[in-house]
Write an enzyme that holds these catalytic residues in place. Structure first.
Site, PDB file in Angstrom:
ATOM      1  CE  LYS A 123      -3.889  10.211   2.867  1.00 64.36           C
ATOM      2  NZ  LYS A 123      -2.618   9.011   3.172  1.00 64.36           N
ATOM      3  N   GLY A 125      -1.067   0.365   0.090  1.00 67.45           N
ATOM      4  CA  GLY A 125       0.224  -0.663   0.441  1.00 67.45           C
ATOM      5  C   GLY A 125      -0.174  -2.077  -0.423  1.00 67.45           C
ATOM      6  CB  ALA A 155      -3.302   4.725  -1.513  1.00 65.24           C
ATOM      7  N   GLY A 156      -1.196   2.209  -3.255  1.00 72.82           N
ATOM      8  CA  GLY A 156      -1.523   1.303  -4.468  1.00 72.82           C
ATOM      9  C   GLY A 156      -0.341   1.638  -5.248  1.00 72.82           C
ATOM     10  CG  ASN A 163       4.420   5.219   4.521  1.00 72.69           C
ATOM     11  OD1 ASN A 163       3.505   5.890   5.342  1.00 72.69           O
ATOM     12  ND2 ASN A 163       5.366   4.644   4.593  1.00 72.69           N
TER      13      ASN A 163
END
Length: 271
Positions: free
Chosen positions: A110, A171, A198-199, A220
């Protein structure tokens, strides 16, 4: 139709593979920031992800801790996608990718090249440069990018076979900030595996991404930093199943005016 504990590949989109590999679930789960290794283990078991992502920087931070962490990941028996998190230049990302290939014994990477510190927005120029070099060196590159179609074309020309546009800053938990851009990317690249990366903050964001026709989501912080990581990991697992099944079912389109759900024809009227 009951939702089973294990996601059925047959009920998933399954038309697109990731460098020849079919995911067992459209959920990709990050492994950083968990309160403890045991909670990480439980969260992965609850989420049943198709892939877990691992940062080389986390692995090598302290040798003993890194070895224990890697042993835990291996025990979970989930495909691993190393990442170049924290890299701000193409050169740094390329070097990190080579180290990751040696440590994790995989050509998957990644690719992150960060260009702006506050938003962690990708440096798309460095990203394309690094993607071209790594693809030529045999890596299977998963680029963390924006939803820009021009950048996407250049990444594909550089050798990428997967695109990972952000939903919102890493995040932030804001969800899918640019629905128009994400829809346009799906329409523009109908045969390319796409992952919202993401997000994503709550399970409904993940379901929404799959409803748009995206092939997976990577999460995550939303799991690791939740009050109950294990329960929300389970919720995300169910959400991506619901989103994928909804997309496959061809749901109705939204409209401005109401449409009666009960037909008027044959309905009795009083005069």
């Amino acid at each position: 139709m009951a939702v089973s504990d294990s996601f059925s590949v047959d009920s998933f989109l399954s038309a697109r593979s990731f460098y020849g590999h079919t995911l067992t679930s459209p959920l990709m789960l990050g492994t950083a920031q968990y309160p403890s290794p045991d909670i990480l283990r439980q969260a992965v078991l609850a989420a049943k992800p198709g892939v877990v992502t691992v940062s080389l920087r986390r692995e090598g931070a302290r040798q003993r801790a890194g070895q224990a962490f890697w042993s835990l990941i291996q025990e979970l028996a989930v495909p691993v996608l190393p990442n170049t998190a924290g890299c701000y230049t193409a050169k740094e990302a390329i070097t990190t990718a080579h180290m990751a290939r040696e440590v994790f014994q995989t050509e998957w990477i990644k690719l992150e090249v960060i260009g702006e510190q506050d938003t962690l927005q990708p440096d798309v120029f460095g990203l394309v440069e690094a993607a071209r070099v790594l693809s030529q060196e045999g890596f299977k590159v998963f680029p963390y990018t924006t939803e820009d179609l021009v950048v996407a074309e250049k990444l594909l020309a550089a050798g990428c076979e997967v695109l990972m546009p952000w939903g919102a800053p890493i995040g932030s938990g804001k969800g899918l900030n640019n629905l128009f851009g994400l829809r346009a990317m799906r329409a523009h690249f109908p045969d390319i595996p796409l992952v919202v990366d993401a997000g994503v903050g709550v399970p409904s964001h993940a379901a929404q991404a799959l409803e748009l026709g995206y092939d997976a989501v990577l999460i995550n912080t939303a799991v690791a930093r939740a009050g109950d990581p294990v329960s929300i990991a389970r919720a995300f697992s169910l959400a991506v199943q619901a989103g994928a099944l909804a997309y496959k079912a061809d749901p109705i389109e939204s409209r401005d005016m109401a449409t009666p759900s009960t037909p008027v024809v044959g309905k009795p009227f009083l005069e």
